[in-house]
Enzyme design. Sequence first.
Site, PDB file in Angstrom:
ATOM      1  CB  CYS A   2      -0.947   0.112   1.184  1.00 38.21           C
ATOM      2  SG  CYS A   2      -2.076  -1.273   1.339  1.00 38.21           S
ATOM      3  NE  ARG A  27       4.674   1.694   0.044  1.00 33.71           N
ATOM      4  CZ  ARG A  27       5.683   1.445   0.866  1.00 33.71           C
ATOM      5  NH1 ARG A  27       6.918   1.689   0.472  1.00 33.71           N
ATOM      6  NH2 ARG A  27       5.475   0.971   2.064  1.00 33.71           N
ATOM      7  CD1 TRP A  75       0.017  -6.319  -2.960  1.00 36.25           C
ATOM      8  CD2 TRP A  75      -0.282  -6.817  -0.794  1.00 36.25           C
ATOM      9  NE1 TRP A  75       0.387  -7.630  -2.776  1.00 36.25           N
ATOM     10  CE2 TRP A  75       0.219  -7.961  -1.463  1.00 36.25           C
ATOM     11  CE3 TRP A  75      -0.548  -6.909   0.574  1.00 36.25           C
ATOM     12  CZ2 TRP A  75       0.447  -9.170  -0.821  1.00 36.25           C
ATOM     13  CZ3 TRP A  75      -0.314  -8.115   1.210  1.00 36.25           C
ATOM     14  CH2 TRP A  75       0.185  -9.223   0.521  1.00 36.25           C
ATOM     15  CG  ASN A 101       1.400   0.584   4.250  1.00 33.86           C
ATOM     16  OD1 ASN A 101       1.101  -0.591   4.071  1.00 33.86           O
ATOM     17  ND2 ASN A 101       2.644   1.026   4.215  1.00 33.86           N
ATOM     18  N   GLY A 102      -0.829  -1.121   6.385  1.00 38.19           N
ATOM     19  CA  GLY A 102      -0.481  -1.968   7.521  1.00 38.19           C
ATOM     20  C   GLY A 102      -1.621  -2.903   7.847  1.00 38.19           C
ATOM     21  CD  GLU A 488      16.996 -13.108  -7.381  1.00 37.12           C
ATOM     22  OE1 GLU A 488      16.445 -13.657  -6.418  1.00 37.12           O
ATOM     23  OE2 GLU A 488      16.635 -11.996  -7.808  1.00 37.12           O
ATOM     24  CE  LYS A 492      13.648 -11.199  -9.629  1.00 40.33           C
ATOM     25  NZ  LYS A 492      14.351 -11.097  -8.397  1.00 40.33           N
ATOM     26  CD  GLU A 495       9.755 -11.457  -8.288  1.00 39.64           C
ATOM     27  OE1 GLU A 495      10.967 -11.264  -8.318  1.00 39.64           O
ATOM     28  OE2 GLU A 495       9.039 -11.069  -7.362  1.00 39.64           O
ATOM     29  CG  HIS A 511      19.473 -36.905  -4.393  1.00 33.94           C
ATOM     30  ND1 HIS A 511      19.861 -38.183  -4.071  1.00 33.94           N
ATOM     31  CD2 HIS A 511      20.627 -36.212  -4.578  1.00 33.94           C
ATOM     32  CE1 HIS A 511      21.189 -38.260  -4.040  1.00 33.94           C
ATOM     33  NE2 HIS A 511      21.672 -37.064  -4.349  1.00 33.94           N
ATOM     34  CE  LYS A 610      11.459  -3.030  -5.359  1.00 34.69           C
ATOM     35  NZ  LYS A 610      12.114  -4.109  -6.096  1.00 34.69           N
TER      36      LYS A 610
HETATM   37  O1  M6R Z   1      12.782  -5.167   0.584  1.00 30.66           O
HETATM   38  P1  M6R Z   1      13.288  -6.538   0.873  1.00 30.66           P
HETATM   39  O2  M6R Z   1      14.607  -6.816   0.228  1.00 30.66           O
HETATM   40  O3  M6R Z   1      13.316  -6.856   2.336  1.00 30.66           O
HETATM   41  O4  M6R Z   1      12.222  -7.507   0.204  1.00 30.66           O
HETATM   42  C1  M6R Z   1      12.299  -8.899   0.343  1.00 30.66           C
HETATM   43  C2  M6R Z   1      11.443  -9.589  -0.688  1.00 30.66           C
HETATM   44  O5  M6R Z   1      10.101  -9.241  -0.517  1.00 30.66           O
HETATM   45  C3  M6R Z   1      11.871  -9.249  -2.112  1.00 30.66           C
HETATM   46  O6  M6R Z   1      13.220  -9.512  -2.313  1.00 30.66           O
HETATM   47  C4  M6R Z   1      11.038 -10.036  -3.141  1.00 30.66           C
HETATM   48  O7  M6R Z   1      11.326 -11.404  -3.041  1.00 30.66           O
HETATM   49  C5  M6R Z   1      11.302  -9.503  -4.547  1.00 30.66           C
HETATM   50  N1  M6R Z   1      10.056  -9.135  -5.160  1.00 30.66           N
HETATM   51  C6  M6R Z   1      11.915 -10.477  -5.456  1.00 30.66           C
HETATM   52  O8  M6R Z   1      12.106  -9.962  -6.719  1.00 30.66           O
END
Ligand code: M6R
Length: 615
Positions: A2, A27, A75, A101-102, A488, A492, A495, A511, A610
Amino acid sequence: MCGIVGYIGQKKAYPILIKGLKRLEYRGYDSAGVAMIDTKGGLNVYKAKGKVADLEAFCEDKDISGNAGIAHTRWATHGEPNSANAHPHYSASGRLALIHNGIIENYATIKENLVARGIQFKSVTDTEVLVQLIEHIMVSNDLDLLEAVQVALHQVIGAYAIAILDREHPDTIICARQSSPLVVGLGEDGDFYLASDASPIAEYTDKVVYLNDGDIAVMRLGEKLKVVNLDNETQHPKVKQIDVTLGQLEKGGYPFFMLKEIFEQPNCLRDCMRGRINVEGDRITLSAVIDFREKLAGARRIIIVACGTSWHAGLIGKQLFESLCRIPVEVEYASEFRYREPVIFPDDVVIAISQSGETADTLAAIELARQAGAFVFGVCNAIGASIPRQTQTGVYIHVGPEIGVASTKAFTGQVTVLSMLALCLANERRTIPGDVYKEMVAELTRIPEKMEEALKTNEQIERLAPIFTYAKNCLYLGRGYNYPVALEGALKLKEISYIHAEGYPAAEMKHGPIALIDSEMPVFVIATRDKLYEKVISNIQEVRARGGRVTALVTAGDEQIRRLADHVIELPDTLECFQPLIASIPLQLLAYHIAVCKGKDVDRPRNLAKSVTVE
Ligand code: M6R
């Protein structure tokens, strides 16, 4: 999660609010809304499901006059994304409007009490409970808004950044924070800006106040910013200089922020190393290590806490600290660590890694570590965020604002900071010879140039991407330092393209996951030349033998793998421990181009946000 924006002053509020929401859309983007006091003194709330552009379209024929307003991009946590659940929420009488937000954890109990007193609700959100509670307290106790907010927030358990408009006091916005970020901008003409981060404020003023937990700020026209706590004690937060430039907040000709941020990486890493590695390129100086040398170099153990991509960076950090500094390292998901009653010693160093610096689980893990007496070190990107303020020391990664929801430059920035920290501590502890240290530092300074080389694979990857759009599942394999790169790469792809992907240590494949391999299954193997190279070749053979289709990331000039794989992507050579900085680039590009081919909104993938400020 948010985004919050607010403005009160001489300018028209609506354009500032909408522009600010667009900057904060990373956000959350399932619904948006705005509340403004119009020129006749009415308090109007407009809300729409969808993105900020949908809200704008909705407002086209509405009264958007007025110089005071608050706005929100959501969000969803409580209640589906629709216009009823979108913020702002009116109080029962329509006198107040509030954005949040929260999460209000005890909202159900509060709501029950309010319903018993005859108050009706229009949404199923926790936020509406808060605005109804504030008005109820204000009316039944004959309090002013500030007093009512203080009483209400004493009753609330949870996390919040809130802002409230009161029709009866159109010259004032009141906001408050607890565990969710909030920044107040101080304009030249006595006008006030408000936002979840500094990006919506940057083009109007460079003076900001980062509110602390428990702060309530009163922005009243013609008066100075007043900050008090829940018990009405005056607080004195520092006015700080804003740290982002407008250029950093724009796409700069790229179709998506993610692509811009991928291409920014060489310069980001130069910024990250600037002033920390000397001009001769053979020595690293980190002020945190100077200030806390004994604590850091004398660590009995390092515990890394993080989430998502930052956790992957932590896995690379583990290998760096263990091999270079000979300090044992554990890497923990912050969300598990915080509830697991972990054993923490006072001579442990806990490293919290977070791009946003606001991740709720990481913040809670920090708190737990601090209570146990551990020394907490932050690795963060967002200047002035909560994590750098709640850690004893740390290092900013300095890669500039990352707007694309999929983390790219923050990941390589985090790995660079961890590399510098590991080298620094290894040098202090004398666990690597001086000449090795110098050669490694020199190689680190060459990484940005090598990244530029790696970015030249963009066109090749763009051509390859359509081949993979059909895939339902993909496997990413790597070993050693390249195992977190595989994780990673898979994250990517998941997501932003919504293709299921798994990262695996290449040797673990036999395995279990090997059962999945057939000609429909793209397998991406990070097979650069390192000490496990021959073994990774065997893993590629195992995939090929089962009809799997292999795309391999290889060191430039590798003919052996070229003969085995369906596709190869050549990368410049570097030290094994810095390979993730290079190898992650083609995997970022691959995820990006596959998502673009599938027509996805790369910067704003579904269901994600984000900054994950809820647990
Ligand atoms: O702001 P942060 O690095 O603490 O966020 C952690 C994760 O939410 C963040 O890395 C998330 O996995 C990304 N969207 C990945 O691309």
